[in-house]
Design an enzyme around this catalytic site. Structure first.
Site, mmCIF file in Angstrom:
data_model
loop_
_atom_site.group_PDB
_atom_site.id
_atom_site.type_symbol
_atom_site.label_atom_id
_atom_site.label_comp_id
_atom_site.label_asym_id
_atom_site.label_seq_id
_atom_site.Cartn_x
_atom_site.Cartn_y
_atom_site.Cartn_z
ATOM 1 N N ASP A 161 -0.607 -1.412 22.093
ATOM 2 C CA ASP A 161 -1.059 -1.089 23.459
ATOM 3 C C ASP A 161 -2.330 -0.241 23.439
ATOM 4 O O ASP A 161 -3.002 -0.096 24.470
ATOM 5 C CB ASP A 161 0.055 -0.364 24.232
ATOM 6 N N ASP A 188 -5.950 19.630 17.571
ATOM 7 C CA ASP A 188 -5.761 18.318 18.183
ATOM 8 C C ASP A 188 -6.450 17.219 17.370
ATOM 9 O O ASP A 188 -7.397 17.485 16.620
ATOM 10 C CB ASP A 188 -6.326 18.317 19.616
ATOM 11 N N ARG A 189 -5.975 15.999 17.538
ATOM 12 C CA ARG A 189 -6.606 14.818 16.928
ATOM 13 C C ARG A 189 -7.890 14.506 17.707
ATOM 14 O O ARG A 189 -7.853 14.442 18.952
ATOM 15 C CB ARG A 189 -5.605 13.664 17.055
ATOM 16 N N SER A 207 -7.559 1.699 16.700
ATOM 17 C CA SER A 207 -7.324 0.826 17.854
ATOM 18 C C SER A 207 -8.493 -0.134 18.078
ATOM 19 O O SER A 207 -8.289 -1.266 18.535
ATOM 20 C CB SER A 207 -7.016 1.638 19.108
ATOM 21 N N THR A 255 0.863 -1.182 0.000
ATOM 22 C CA THR A 255 0.000 0.000 0.000
ATOM 23 C C THR A 255 0.897 1.229 0.000
ATOM 24 O O THR A 255 2.125 1.114 -0.117
ATOM 25 C CB THR A 255 -0.862 0.045 1.279
ATOM 26 N N GLY A 263 -10.520 12.603 19.799
ATOM 27 C CA GLY A 263 -10.408 11.377 20.601
ATOM 28 C C GLY A 263 -8.990 11.053 21.036
ATOM 29 O O GLY A 263 -8.717 9.938 21.483
ATOM 30 N N PRO A 270 9.428 10.715 12.588
ATOM 31 C CA PRO A 270 9.927 11.016 11.229
ATOM 32 C C PRO A 270 9.221 12.201 10.580
ATOM 33 O O PRO A 270 9.836 12.900 9.763
ATOM 34 C CB PRO A 270 9.670 9.725 10.447
ATOM 35 N N LYS A 314 -7.929 -3.040 15.794
ATOM 36 C CA LYS A 314 -6.890 -3.940 16.322
ATOM 37 C C LYS A 314 -7.441 -4.732 17.508
ATOM 38 O O LYS A 314 -7.132 -5.927 17.665
ATOM 39 C CB LYS A 314 -5.643 -3.156 16.745
ATOM 40 N N TYR A 331 0.303 18.514 18.183
ATOM 41 C CA TYR A 331 -1.152 18.467 18.414
ATOM 42 C C TYR A 331 -1.505 18.911 19.839
ATOM 43 O O TYR A 331 -0.815 18.566 20.801
ATOM 44 C CB TYR A 331 -1.680 17.034 18.282
#
Ligand code: DAU
Length: 306
Positions: free
Chosen positions: A96, A244-245, A123, A10, A247, A164, A126, A179
């Site tokens: 995590d 901010d992101r 998350s 991808t 959540g 990075p 996952k 953020y």
């Protein structure tokens, strides 16, 4: 040992990364883990699956969750079904983030028995895949283990990730982006230490068990960014605060006692400042590797106001 690398290539994959090791012992198969026929053919030739394949970036999952549900949940299902059919050992690489987050002043860290409480589309996908693995172990006897690791850093990491992104921003004359209030804490581990832990769990872990992987590397984002700026000879305030992101998890912290006690694993690359210096040096020396994807990555961020 022979390794077959199955990868969809991808936007986040690059065959060049493994070109030097391809040969008798390392074979590359271009394909998708959601492709049941292909997965079946590949797994029929294997003794073990180490399942690293995933859509992994939170910001992308917020902008477009569908590939995350599809690859992380359906893809894991396909691999589990093949592991079951051919009685192949299965190790699942996870995060995590399935445990949600901790308050900054919470004295606890994540342990294997903590309840799942994922926050983002990434998350939660996952977490769903982890639960499939647990069910396939218990119901079908698939010889499975799971490891949940904290934030990785090191060479070859896509420029969408925090460290990075900031290094390559500076190298391209763009101010780094932080953020929210910058106080979110991540628990950093080098990619090499993550890999050595995965090897230990794959070869010596108890079947049906989950192992948390972490190297006691908690730092808030502002501190990490200032360290990068220092290493790169910039002023400590030479960055932009951005939206901010949604959540945004506050803090991750791993208690890796189980892995250390049971399997004797120890991280080796625990000097975070030295790790940052060598990571900066790697991106400085490998412009050809990251430059082709930098503009598109920043375009995606711009669309999200970050
Ligand atoms: O905890 C393990 C997880 O770590 C992995 O499962 C994920 O695959 C991996 O992407 C990472 O998730 P994070 O969301 O913590 O990583 P990210 O590099 O996106 O962001 C790290 C922190 O830095 C987070 O608090 C958001 C913040 N950040 C990120 C970017 C890209 C910024 O302040 N500015 C940025 O430009």
């Amino acid at each position: 040992m022979r390794v077959i690398v199955l990868d969809a290539l991808t936007y986040a994959g690059r065959l060049d990364n493994i070109r030097d090791v391809l040969g008798d012992r390392v074979e590359f198969v271009h394909g998708d883990i959601r492709d049941a026929g292909l997965v079946d053919r590949v797994v029929a030739r294997c003794d073990a699956i180490v399942h690293f394949a995933a859509e992994s970036h939170n910001d992308n999952s917020i902008a477009d969750p569908e590939p995350f549900v599809s690859t992380n949940v359906l893809g894991t299902f396909r691999l589990l079904q093949a592991a079951r059919r051919y009685d192949v050992r299965f190790h699942h690489i996870s995060t995590d983030e399935v445990y949600g987050d901790l308050a900054l002043d919470d004295p606890r860290r994540f342990t294997e028995d903590r309840a799942y409480q994922p926050s983002s589309p990434y998350s939660s996908s996952k977490a769903a895949s982890d639960l499939l693995v647990r069910a396939w172990y218990r119901t079908y006897g698939v010889r499975a283990t799971i490891s949940n690791c904290s934030n990785n850093y090191g060479p070859y990491q896509h420029v969408e990730k925090f460290i990075p992104r900031q290094i390559t921003n500076i190298l391209t004359g763009v101010r780094p982006k932080l953020y929210g209030d910058g106080l979110n804490v991540r628990d950093w581990i080098s990619t090499q230490d993550h890999s050595s832990a995965v090897w230990d769990v794959l070869t010596r872990g108890r079947l049906g068990e989950t192992y948390l992987i972490g190297a006691d590397g908690e730092h808030d984002n502002l501190t990490v960014l200032r360290a990068i700026l220092r290493v790169m000879g910039r002023a400590e305030d030479d960055f932009d605060w951005v939206r901010d992101r949604p959540g945004h998890d506050r803090r991750y912290a791993i208690d890796s006692s189980k892995l250390r006690k049971e399997l004797g694993w120890r991280p080796v690359h625990t000097d975070f400042d030295a790790g940052l210096r060598s990571t900066v040096a790697w991106y400085q020396a490998h412009r050809d590797w990251w430059m082709p994807v930098k503009a598109a990555t920043e375009q995606r961020y711009r669309e999200q106001g970050r």
